[in-house]
Enzyme design. Structure first.
Site, PDB file in Angstrom:
ATOM      1  N   LEU A 317       0.853  -1.187   0.000  1.00  0.00           N
ATOM      2  CA  LEU A 317       0.000   0.000   0.000  1.00  0.00           C
ATOM      3  C   LEU A 317       0.889   1.238   0.000  1.00  0.00           C
ATOM      4  CD1 LEU A 317      -2.724  -1.029   2.606  1.00  0.00           C
ATOM      5  CD2 LEU A 317      -2.891  -1.039   0.115  1.00  0.00           C
ATOM      6  N   TYR A 377       4.018   0.130  -9.310  1.00  0.00           N
ATOM      7  CA  TYR A 377       3.922  -0.688 -10.519  1.00  0.00           C
ATOM      8  C   TYR A 377       3.025   0.001 -11.554  1.00  0.00           C
ATOM      9  CZ  TYR A 377       3.195  -4.975 -13.282  1.00  0.00           C
ATOM     10  OH  TYR A 377       3.139  -5.908 -14.279  1.00  0.00           O
TER      11      TYR A 377
END
Lengths: 473, 429
Positions: A317, A377
């Site tokens: 996160l 990502y």
């Protein structure tokens, strides 16, 4: 235990219980078994027909659903309804040349063409609609109706069953450099064949390339004797990419980090390529790739295609993401790619990218939709999309015949996705129009299509290989 | 033999798997699997899948009886063409370099155009022999003609026969381990503990730097999740090494520790050699050529010379034949069986007495520039799977010479059990 859901869904009993079943998709260079039918909407155009001719495909005329052509059907409860006249047998594909569609009325013809095909397609059948870039269509109505095609195709993709797919191809007709039948052929070939098994609900753009650059349409080994560099080739999707290019004739340079050397050697030996152990984040990575190519293929040896497949994940996160997790992902997935391209694009560099060369990046649906725990990502993969768009629009590259494209894989069955927790994995597999995960080869085939010499008119594209996943749709 | 001119045998490249610690990453790997992995990595590096090379020569020092055709079996299991001939060779720690010499000779003579040389060893998967009593009983039982004879033969086994003969790292003729032998040599030459620890620390630091800089990217291929040498301790220091207790030698003068002695290791290494033409036809690199080689042996049994001192004799013979001095080299690769082996060898070459009395020279060979010695680390840090060491050194040195440029020179010196030494000269191409 890990495959309980799979067992539930693949067991013969499951089918009787109504669990949706994944169809075995037609793959490879196989054309549909049934006839390819072609319909015109909005006016006369020979573009799609001419393109099919180049591929040696003789289309039959499509049926059009109109009130006059319907027949009355009575069901076992005595109720009657009007149904379209069905095709005599299952058809393999419906192609709609909608390049002349300019009015709302024209869209009715599109509906008329599509309706009989919805139940008339064989398993892994194809719907391909060819329109024009809406922005170039002229009057607002024309723009609107061309844009409407996208809504149609995306919905049709979701309604089709049994592995059938629907895609929209947009061409340039009203610009200074109109798309030719030759420009379009490789894309139609890809969409009709099993190579596009996991591509559905997508919009592709085909422009125009210097006719001298478009060669060898329909060649089963389009990369014969060409050098293709694949990064991250040690396993998974990268290995499939290397294998697919080798199957199609390429001399593959398989690149991966030294730590992945064992798998890399296996891949290289299986396909008769060479293994280059290299961390793509080292500053001189581009030079080392070029040096390897110049060494192995002589001073005249140049790269036809480089596939930037190498990538890493460091999921957390954002609340827990430090600069190291952030940086390493952006470095491998994006920065390294940019650096290597810059080096290889130097025309004077021995072993660099050839004229009419191809750059193919690997993005991800995460880069389109974002993904919880994958900010880094998604940033890197969205970056790849931006890079491809920018380079695809670069006139200096266009002048050299270099195309730059990317694929954005969705849920692909690999060692990496096999580690996703069961329930999440099953959702990923099912939440798409084909109701199954894709295979590495599906990504590889799409990359090979973008890279083949005949795809010279396809650049700046980001093509999703996701079975029309709901994620980031 | 006709007076034809010999052609060059050149080193195209090499490949090894990272070396494992005994009982470590490769504990369950066999010699055959390691050698096959090293071969496959080499084949992949140079795109030789499905190709036939002239021959593959390799060997292992610790070898199971089932591995009688080890190298050929590895070839059959590799991506090389199954029509590639292969043979095994064994000269203890000199095995790897000896195979390089053999293959080079065949290339130079035109008998083959290409070949792969090297070796493999596993200290983890070492063969264990059964005791003589058990072995004889088993042989009798297997040749028995009736069940009764078999029972009788097996009944002859006594509990004491069941103890296995564990492999020993000792010389059959002296019963002394290599370390004990070297401890004598170290004392004889007055090699200090400090000098040994310094050499050992340098070996680790040099090797770590080489891995970090990517020097091994095209020299090694990971295997069984090991991607660096397992014994490498980048953070070691002379101070840390100084805390270790001596393990060889006795009393005050004992200087050899586990830190400045090479650990037992597992691994495999290979070198691709060919004629220049063969390499050029395939657009393969030509890194270096093998100039010449020499093997010497010493009488260690009588105690006249130290077990590992043979290279001290082999090198001067080689230099004399080539008209070179000890200082004519850009790099020296002296295998560190023990830090004190290297130091004793260097001391011998600097010794007027040794060079005069033992080598019959007018003057000592002199000192070597220590900055040119084992610059990318050596056995102390990398580990020493006996037969794999030659392949590791030759491939690495060839790369260094290629980077240095044409005409650069490197000296390889490897000591071996049985009082032998195998040495060679490479020249950068």
């Amino acid at each position: 235990m890990a495959d309980l859901v799979q067992l539930l869904t693949t067991n013969p009993l499951a089918k009787q219980l109504g669990v949706p079943q994944a169809t075995r998709l037609r793959r490879g260079r196989e054309l549909p078994a049934g006839p390819v039918v072609l319909g015109l909407a909005g006016g006369t155009s020979s573009l799609v027909r001419s393109s099919l001719e180049l591929l040696g495909v003789q289309p039959e005329d499509a049926l059009v659903d109109t009130p006059e052509t319907r027949t009355t059907q009575t069901d076992d409860k005595g109720r009657t309804r009007e149904v379209p006249t069905p095709y005599p047998g299952k058809i393999g594909a419906l192609l709609v040349d909608a390049t002349q569609v300019t009015s709302v009325a024209d869209l009715e013809t599109v509906r008329g063409l599509l309706r009989p095909a919805m139940k008339g397609l064989e398993p892994s059948g194809r719907v391909v609609v060819v329109g024009v870039e809406p922005e170039t269509a002229g009057a607002p109505t024309a723009v609107a109706t061309q844009q409407a095609l996208e809504g149609i195709v995306r919905s049709v993709g979701k309604e089709l069953r049994a592995g059938a797919t629907a895609n929209l191809v947009r061409v340039d007709l009203l610009t200074e450099e109109p798309t030719t039948a030759t420009d379009l052929a490789s894309t139609l070939s890809f969409l009709l064949e099993g190579r596009s098994a996991y591509v559905s609900g997508q919009v592709l753009h085909v422009g125009h390339a210097d006719p001298a650059r478009v060669v060898e349409i329909g060649n089963a080994r389009p990369f014969e004797g060409q050098v293709v560099v694949v990064t991250g080739a040690g396993r998974g999707i990268g290995a499939a990419i290397a294998e697919t290019f080798a199957r199609d004739g390429a001399l593959v340079v398989a690149v991966d980090v030294p730590a992945a050397g064992e798998g890399l050697a296996r891949v290289a030996n299986r396909i008769g390529g060479t293994a280059l152990q290299l961390d793509i984040t080292t500053p001189d990575a581009g030079r080392r790739i070029a040096a390897h190519v110049a060494q192995r293929f002589g001073d005249a040896g140049r790269i036809h295609t480089i596939v930037h497949n190498a990538g890493i994940t460091r999921d957390k996160l954002l609340a827990n993401t430090d600069e190291e997790r952030w940086g390493s992902v952006l470095e491998v997935n994006l920065a390294a790619q940019i650096r290597i391209n810059e080096v290889l694009l130097d025309p004077a560099l021995p072993g660099g990218l050839d004229e009419a060369g191809r750059i193919v990046g690997v993005a991800s649906t995460s880069g389109i939709a974002g993904n919880r725990g994958q900010t880094n990502y998604a940033a890197s993969k969205a970056g790849v999309i931006g890079l491809v768009r920018a380079m695809g629009a670069d006139p200096r590259l266009a002048e050299r015949g270099i195309t730059v494209n990317a694929v954005a894989p969705g849920f692909i069955e690999t060692e990496m996705t096999a580690r996703i927790p069961l329930a999440t994995r099953e959702v990923g597999r099912r939440i798409n129009s084909l109701q199954q995960g894709g295979r590495p080869v599906d990504v590889a085939e799409t990359i090979a299509y973008l890279a083949e010499p005949a795809s010279a008119a396809v650049t700046g594209q980001v093509l999703r290989v996701c079975g029309q996943s709901q994620l980031g749709a | 033999m006709s007076d034809q001119t010999l052609r060059d045998a050149v080193i195209v490249g090499g490949n090894r798997i990272p070396f494992g610690k005994a009982g470590g990453a490769y504990a369950s790997a066999s010699n055959q699997s390691m050698l096959t992995a090293a071969l496959d990595g080499l084949v992949a590096r140079f795109g030789l899948a499905g190709e036939q090379v002239g021959e593959v020569a390799a060997g292992a020092v610790l070898k199971h009886s089932r591995d009688f055709n080890l190298t050929r079996e590895a070839v059959l299991g590799s991506a090389l063409a199954p029509t590639t001939p292969a043979y095994d060779l064994q000269q203890a720690c000199g095995t790897g370099l000896e195979t390089v010499i053999q293959v080079s000779h065949k290339i130079r003579l035109g008998q083959i155009d290409s070949g792969i040389a090297g070796g493999v060893d596993s200290a983890s998967d070492a063969p264990i022999a059964v005791g003589e009593g058990l072995r004889k009983a088993l042989l009798r039982a297997s040749s028995a003609k009736t069940p009764m004879q078999r029972v009788k033969a097996l009944a002859g086994i006594r509990p004491g026969d069941l103890a296995p003969e564990t492999p020993r790292n000792s010389e059959p003729r002296t019963g002394l381990s290599m370390g004990e032998h070297q401890a004598r040599t170290a004392r004889e030459w007055g090699i200090t503990r400090e000098a040994q620890d310094e050499l050992a620390a340098a070996s680790h630091h040099n090797l770590a730097r080489a891995w970090d800089s990517g020097f091994f990217d095209d020299l090694a291929t990971g295997f069984l999740k090991l991607s660096r040498d397992q014994g490498l301790r980048a953070d070691t220091s002379v101070e840390k090494l100084a805390t270790l207790k001596p393990v060889f030698g006795t009393g005050e003068g004992a200087t050899m520790t586990a830190g400045n002695s090479t650990p037992l290791s597992d691994g495999a290494a290979l070198v691709l050699l060919s004629s220049r033409e063969w390499a050029q036809e395939r657009s393969l690199p030509v890194l270096a050529r093998l100039v010449d080689a020499e093997v010497a042996a010493v009488d260690y049994v009588s105690g006249e010379e130290g077990l590992l001192m043979a290279p001290a004799y082999a090198v001067p013979r080689l230099l004399a034949r080539q008209g070179l001095t000890l200082q004519d080299f850009d790099y020296y690769e002296i295998h560190e069986a023990f830090a004190s082996t290297v130091l004793a060898t260097l001391a011998a070459w600097e010794s007027e007495e040794f060079c005069r009395d033992r080598l019959g020279l007018d003057a000592p060979l002199g000192a070597v520039d220590r900055d040119r010695l084992n610059v990318h680390g050596s056995s102390l840090a990398a580990g020493h799977p006996f037969a794999a060491t030659g392949g590791r050194i030759v491939a690495g040195l060839a790369k260094m010479l290629s980077q240095k440029g044409p005409g650069s020179r490197g000296l390889v010196s490897i000591c071996a059990a049985g009082g032998q030494g195998v040495v060679a000269i490479l020249e950068g191409c």
